[in-house]
Structure formats: structure tokens, C-alpha cells
Scaffold this active site. Structure first.
Site, PDB file in Angstrom:
ATOM      1  N   HIS A 177      38.486  43.524  83.826  1.00  0.00           N
ATOM      2  CA  HIS A 177      39.515  41.713  83.688  1.00  0.00           C
ATOM      3  C   HIS A 177      38.132  40.458  83.614  1.00  0.00           C
ATOM      4  O   HIS A 177      37.268  41.536  83.684  1.00  0.00           O
ATOM      5  CB  HIS A 177      40.054  41.485  84.991  1.00  0.00           C
ATOM      6  CG  HIS A 177      41.277  40.683  84.677  1.00  0.00           C
ATOM      7  ND1 HIS A 177      41.009  39.764  84.665  1.00  0.00           N
ATOM      8  CD2 HIS A 177      42.656  40.414  84.249  1.00  0.00           C
ATOM      9  CE1 HIS A 177      41.901  38.710  84.169  1.00  0.00           C
ATOM     10  NE2 HIS A 177      42.788  39.191  84.430  1.00  0.00           N
ATOM     11  N   ASP A 182      47.196  45.872  85.292  1.00  0.00           N
ATOM     12  CA  ASP A 182      48.311  46.745  84.290  1.00  0.00           C
ATOM     13  C   ASP A 182      47.838  48.520  85.047  1.00  0.00           C
ATOM     14  O   ASP A 182      49.093  49.305  84.108  1.00  0.00           O
ATOM     15  CB  ASP A 182      47.959  46.911  82.735  1.00  0.00           C
ATOM     16  CG  ASP A 182      48.106  45.690  82.576  1.00  0.00           C
ATOM     17  OD1 ASP A 182      49.704  45.317  82.692  1.00  0.00           O
ATOM     18  OD2 ASP A 182      48.001  44.672  81.225  1.00  0.00           O
ATOM     19  N   HIS A 191      45.564  43.698  76.158  1.00  0.00           N
ATOM     20  CA  HIS A 191      46.078  42.788  77.041  1.00  0.00           C
ATOM     21  C   HIS A 191      47.310  43.168  77.735  1.00  0.00           C
ATOM     22  O   HIS A 191      46.933  43.984  78.003  1.00  0.00           O
ATOM     23  CB  HIS A 191      46.325  41.278  76.541  1.00  0.00           C
ATOM     24  CG  HIS A 191      47.384  40.134  77.417  1.00  0.00           C
ATOM     25  ND1 HIS A 191      47.060  39.972  78.683  1.00  0.00           N
ATOM     26  CD2 HIS A 191      47.623  39.234  76.307  1.00  0.00           C
ATOM     27  CE1 HIS A 191      47.376  38.512  78.635  1.00  0.00           C
ATOM     28  NE2 HIS A 191      47.615  38.239  76.916  1.00  0.00           N
TER      29      HIS A 191
HETATM   30  N1  CMC Z   1      37.293  50.976  81.131  1.00  0.00           N
HETATM   31  C1  CMC Z   1      35.689  51.151  80.828  1.00  0.00           C
HETATM   32  N2  CMC Z   1      34.846  49.842  80.478  1.00  0.00           N
HETATM   33  C2  CMC Z   1      34.753  49.327  80.742  1.00  0.00           C
HETATM   34  C3  CMC Z   1      36.611  48.904  81.237  1.00  0.00           C
HETATM   35  C4  CMC Z   1      36.940  50.044  81.322  1.00  0.00           C
HETATM   36  N3  CMC Z   1      38.324  49.579  81.685  1.00  0.00           N
HETATM   37  N4  CMC Z   1      36.490  47.630  80.716  1.00  0.00           N
HETATM   38  C5  CMC Z   1      35.455  47.118  80.547  1.00  0.00           C
HETATM   39  N5  CMC Z   1      34.568  48.084  80.503  1.00  0.00           N
HETATM   40  C6  CMC Z   1      32.625  47.225  80.045  1.00  0.00           C
HETATM   41  C7  CMC Z   1      32.268  47.364  78.403  1.00  0.00           C
HETATM   42  O1  CMC Z   1      32.501  48.497  78.264  1.00  0.00           O
HETATM   43  C8  CMC Z   1      31.690  46.522  79.206  1.00  0.00           C
HETATM   44  O2  CMC Z   1      30.629  47.432  78.955  1.00  0.00           O
HETATM   45  P1  CMC Z   1      28.252  47.722  78.341  1.00  0.00           P
HETATM   46  O3  CMC Z   1      28.362  46.348  78.355  1.00  0.00           O
HETATM   47  O4  CMC Z   1      28.254  48.839  78.676  1.00  0.00           O
HETATM   48  O5  CMC Z   1      28.808  47.787  76.907  1.00  0.00           O
HETATM   49  C9  CMC Z   1      31.284  46.257  79.843  1.00  0.00           C
HETATM   50  O6  CMC Z   1      32.471  46.494  80.807  1.00  0.00           O
HETATM   51  C10 CMC Z   1      32.126  45.129  80.201  1.00  0.00           C
HETATM   52  O7  CMC Z   1      32.958  44.342  79.041  1.00  0.00           O
HETATM   53  P2  CMC Z   1      34.032  43.366  78.430  1.00  0.00           P
HETATM   54  O8  CMC Z   1      34.226  44.037  77.462  1.00  0.00           O
HETATM   55  O9  CMC Z   1      32.544  42.711  77.495  1.00  0.00           O
HETATM   56  O10 CMC Z   1      34.335  42.319  79.648  1.00  0.00           O
HETATM   57  P3  CMC Z   1      35.538  41.891  79.778  1.00  0.00           P
HETATM   58  O11 CMC Z   1      35.560  40.005  80.638  1.00  0.00           O
HETATM   59  O12 CMC Z   1      35.537  41.095  77.998  1.00  0.00           O
HETATM   60  O13 CMC Z   1      36.592  42.823  79.966  1.00  0.00           O
HETATM   61  C11 CMC Z   1      38.797  43.221  79.550  1.00  0.00           C
HETATM   62  C12 CMC Z   1      38.333  42.531  80.006  1.00  0.00           C
HETATM   63  C13 CMC Z   1      40.563  43.253  80.139  1.00  0.00           C
HETATM   64  C14 CMC Z   1      39.443  42.825  77.905  1.00  0.00           C
HETATM   65  C15 CMC Z   1      38.174  44.386  79.720  1.00  0.00           C
HETATM   66  O14 CMC Z   1      38.015  45.035  81.348  1.00  0.00           O
HETATM   67  C16 CMC Z   1      39.025  46.083  78.959  1.00  0.00           C
HETATM   68  O15 CMC Z   1      38.978  46.511  78.198  1.00  0.00           O
HETATM   69  N6  CMC Z   1      40.292  47.072  80.092  1.00  0.00           N
HETATM   70  C17 CMC Z   1      40.908  47.847  79.486  1.00  0.00           C
HETATM   71  C18 CMC Z   1      42.038  46.834  78.852  1.00  0.00           C
HETATM   72  C19 CMC Z   1      43.366  46.323  80.409  1.00  0.00           C
HETATM   73  O16 CMC Z   1      43.493  47.231  80.902  1.00  0.00           O
HETATM   74  N7  CMC Z   1      43.249  45.202  79.796  1.00  0.00           N
HETATM   75  C20 CMC Z   1      44.722  44.761  81.005  1.00  0.00           C
HETATM   76  C21 CMC Z   1      43.941  43.554  81.007  1.00  0.00           C
HETATM   77  S1  CMC Z   1      44.993  42.763  82.664  1.00  0.00           S
HETATM   78  C22 CMC Z   1      46.477  41.964  82.570  1.00  0.00           C
HETATM   79  C23 CMC Z   1      46.511  41.694  81.077  1.00  0.00           C
HETATM   80  O17 CMC Z   1      45.915  40.202  81.285  1.00  0.00           O
HETATM   81  O18 CMC Z   1      46.613  41.342  80.503  1.00  0.00           O
END
Ligand code: CMC
Length: 385
Positions: free
Chosen positions: A267, A320, A228
Site C-alpha cells: 500500500h 483487497d 487500485h
Molecule cells: N507484490 C510484490 N512486490 C510489491 C508489491 C506487491 N503487491 N507491492 C509493492 N511491491 C514492491 C515493488 O515491486 C517495489 O519493489 P522495488 O523497490 O524492488 O522496485 C516496492 O515494493 C515499492 O513498490 P511501489 O510500487 O513503489 O510502492 P507503492 O507505494 O507505489 O505501491 C501499490 C502501492 C498498491 C501500487 C503496490 O503495493 C501494488 O502494486 N500492490 C498490488 C496491487 C494492490 O493490491 N492494490 C490495492 C491497493 S489497496 C486498495 C486500494 O486503495 O485500491
């Protein structure tokens, strides 16, 4: 029968993804078109034409203020911005020992000691606490920056607006007009964002009829995590470790092989380019032209390679990714980036907590039980294998 139905695995929504648990008029995130609205106003419009105080009022009251309301609100924020010697002492005592988000969490929690109505759950008391928290958040975060650097804490200046005052208290100088606009815009684009994890935390806490200090302490704790709010400082550190565009490809493939997430990308709601990142990217570029290092060029290369690789899967830069370059260029320490996020998001936290409390229902989801349904025979400890 209903037990079986309620425990059906098809009902399971891990991370509550897509679950609608509240109604709101505060803001709307359109994840497929990459749009964000506060009270019906598009974020781009507010970023260009409004300011943080107006946006904060809009989130709290559901409409932009008229001149009289605006002046009254700004005056109230200025009157409540000062923090006590005791809060300053707590900040100084903790400085350098723990992450600034932990100091922020503790300082905000302590504020309740100084508020006679701290345990009240009546809406008018919650509103007063909320307004006081919005007013004090920049003062606390700025004090953390100063104490962490062994410098004297600077008091709020009533002649300055919210964003400029924050910059002034944290960095000990006044920003130029462009820096001031950038600071203000960064706060606007972070002010609210649907039922994100930290906002949800605040709402869960307020739904128990606990007070606003408890709700905001919950929210700060949740914002701290790297998935987050904690992503912004990690995104900047990643770019700094790459150092230059030539190193990006190798670093990204190493991260991919190690199963590491690239901070500042992806996201839960946006499956296209985050509109906030679009706004901040222009400012990062502005600083990129003035910086001696290759940070912005490195970010551009990272964005290009990430979109080529993951764009089809809906992974794009989020807010971010570019905020770190901006805060670093303005002169803030890297570990202050997430607390700055809190300075902005406080208005969204308070607004959504108040909105939820005004039509309250205790949050209480269920978990699918996948353990042994027994009943197992109890074996005394001395007889267990
Ligand atoms: N880098 C590499 N792979 C990623 C990333 C990333 N940043 N984000 C998602 N993926 C991949 C993930 O590994 C998964 O792959 P697979 O299906 O092969 O296992 C797929 O995409 C779906 O990921 P998820 O975790 O199910 O997707 P989500 O909707 O829960 O993810 C997230 C949202 C923000 C947790 C994730 O994109 C992430 O970890 N990003 C990095 C951290 C980040 O930048 N956070 C800030 C978010 S925006 C500001 C805020 O709200 O705080």
C-alpha cells in the site's frame, strides 16, 4: 531563476507521493500505526457499532446523525434508489460484453441525462446529485450482476437497509443476519480512504467546476485499474489458481521471477498491516470454516510467506486481499468485486468532492520538462531524414 528552481528534479514526487494538496476533516489514514479514522472515529469502532447509512452521513456532514437526521437521511436514500427503465436498458444492452466497471461507468454517466441540474456547479445542486448517486449506486451495481447472469433486474425494497437491499437486489434473496452484518461492514471499511487515486480523480474533476456526475464517472474509471480497486478480483483469482496451501510457495516464486505484483499486498500509505484487512480477515475466516475448498487456508499461507519475505519492506495484506473471499462466499461474481467497492466508496467520493468544492482551487500540478530545450530548427516534412 524561478524557472530553474521550479524545474529542479529534487521537487519531483512521482505519483504525487507524500504531497499534501488539500485540507480535510473527513478522514485520516495513519500509515505507520495502521489506523484509519472517519471524522475522528476509528474504523474498528464504526465497523463494530455503526452501519453504512450512519457512516455515509458522518462522511458527508462531519458528525454522526441524531435519530431524526438518521431517519431523514435513510428515507431520502430510499426515495432516490430507483433507476429508470432507460438506465436498466443500458445495463442490459452492455451486459456480458464488457467488464461490469465499464457498465457502471456508462450507467452513472447516463444518470445525468435524467437530472435537470446536471450541469450546475452550485454547491446545493452538487449535494443533490451526490445524494442521488449514493442512493442509486447499489441499485445499478445489483442490476449489473443480474443482467450479466441473464436474470431479471430487482427493484429496491424500501423495507431493507442499504447493505441488505444491495445484497437482495443482486442475489435475489435476503442475507441471514451474519451475512447482512458482513455486507454492511465490508461497505463501511471501503467507504473512504484519504486522497486515494479514485477520490483524487473525483476531486480533480470537481475542481474544474464540472458536475458531480462527471466527478463520479472519473472516479469509477480510476477505481477500475488493478493497482487500485481492480486488485480484489485479481487477488481472488490468484488464490483460486493456487487452489491449496501446498501450491503457494511455487506460485509466489514464479510471480517473483516474472516481476509480477502479488495482488492484495502493499500500500502507498500503510507500511504495516492494513486495519481494514484485519477486520475483513475475521469474516474471511468465518466463511473459510464453512467453505468446501481451501481458499482461506491458501490465503493464510500466502499471507505468511509474503510477510516473511516482504514484511520488513512494509508490504502486508491490504483491504483487497480478504474482501474477495468474502464477496465470493456471499455469492457475488468475481467481476462484481470492484463495482461493490464503488458501492461503498461512493460516499467518500461525494463527501470529499463536496468538501473540496466548498473551498475550491483548480488542481494543476506541473511536470519537470526533461526533453530538448531547443530551439530546434523546423525542417519541412519532405526534407526530413
Ligand atoms: N507484490 C510484490 N512486490 C510489491 C508489491 C506487491 N503487491 N507491492 C509493492 N511491491 C514492491 C515493488 O515491486 C517495489 O519493489 P522495488 O523497490 O524492488 O522496485 C516496492 O515494493 C515499492 O513498490 P511501489 O510500487 O513503489 O510502492 P507503492 O507505494 O507505489 O505501491 C501499490 C502501492 C498498491 C501500487 C503496490 O503495493 C501494488 O502494486 N500492490 C498490488 C496491487 C494492490 O493490491 N492494490 C490495492 C491497493 S489497496 C486498495 C486500494 O486503495 O485500491
Amino acid at each position: 531563476m524561478s524557472d530553474v528552481k521550479n524545474n529542479n528534479e529534487s521537487d519531483l514526487r512521482k505519483g504525487l507521493e507524500g504531497v499534501i494538496a488539500a485540507e480535510t476533516k473527513i478522514g485520516y489514514v495513519n500509515g505507520t500505526e495502521g489506523k484509519l479514522f472517519y471524522g475522528g472515529y476509528e474504523i474498528q469502532t464504526l465497523a463494530e457499532q455503526s452501519n453504512y447509512e450512519e457512516v455515509s452521513y458522518l462522511l458527508l456532514h462531519g458528525k454522526l446523525p441524531d435519530r431524526n437526521e438518521y431517519e431523514k437521511y435513510c428515507k431520502a436514500l430510499k426515495e432516490k434508489a430507483t433507476i429508470s427503465k432507460n438506465v436498466e436498458k443500458i445495463i442490459e444492452e452492455m451486459a456480458g460484453k464488457v467488464h461490469p466497471m465499464s457498465i457502471l461507468r456508462t450507467a452513472v454517466s447516463y444518470l445525468s441525462v435524467e437530472d435537470k441540474r446536471e450541469s450546475e456547479s452550485a454547491l446545493d445542486a452538487q449535494k443533490e446529485m451526490g445524494e442521488s448517486l449514493i442512493a442509486k449506486m447499489p441499485t445499478i451495481v445489483a442490476a449489473i450482476q443480474r443482467a450479466d447472469q441473464g436474470k431479471d433486474i430487482i427493484k429496491p425494497d424500501p423495507d431493507l437497509n442499504y447493505a441488505t437491499n444491495f445484497y437482495h437486489m443482486a442475489l435475489g434473496k435476503n442475507p441471514d443476519p451474519i451475512e447482512s452484518k458482513i455486507m454492511d461492514t465490508a461497505l463501511i471499511v471501503h467507504a473512504d480512504h484519504g486522497m486515494n487515486a479514485s477520490t483524487f480523480s473525483a476531486m480533480v474533476t470537481i475542481s474544474t467546476m464540472a458536475d458531480m456526475y462527471s466527478a463520479i464517472t472519473s472516479a469509477i474509471s480510476t477505481l477500475k485499474g488493478p493497482l487500485h480497486g481492480g486488485a480484489n478480483e485479481r487477488a481472488l483469482k490468484m488464490l483460486q489458481s493456487m487452489g491449496s496451501p501446498e501450491n503457494v510457495e511455487k506460485k509466489l516464486s514464479e510471480m517473483h521471477e516474472n516481476g509480477e505484483r502479488v495482488m492484495g499486498f502493499g500500500h502507498r500509505v500503510y507500511k504495516v498491516y492494513d486495519p481494514r484487512a484485519k477486520i475483513l480477515k475475521k469474516f474471511a475466516e468465518y466463511f473459510g470454516d464453512r467453505r468446501k475448498d481451501k481458499l482461506f487456508a491458501t490465503a493464510m499461507k500466502t499471507e505468511e510467506l509474503m510477510i516473511n519475505k516482504y514484511g520488513e519492506r512494509g508490504i502486508f495484506p491490504n483491504v483487497d486481499f480478504y474482501s474477495g473471499i468474502i464477496y465470493d462466499s456471499l455469492g457475488f461474481s468475481t467481476d462484481l468485486f470492484t463495482p461493490i467497492f464503488a458501492v461503498a466508496r461512493i460516499s467518500g467520493w461525494v463527501a470529499r468532492s463536496l468538501e473540496y468544492a466548498s473551498n475550491n482551487r483548480l488542481f494543476r500540478p506541473k511536470a519537470n520538462y526533461i526533453g530538448d530545450r531547443g530551439p530546434l530548427k523546423y525542417v519541412a516534412i519532405q526534407d526530413r531524414e
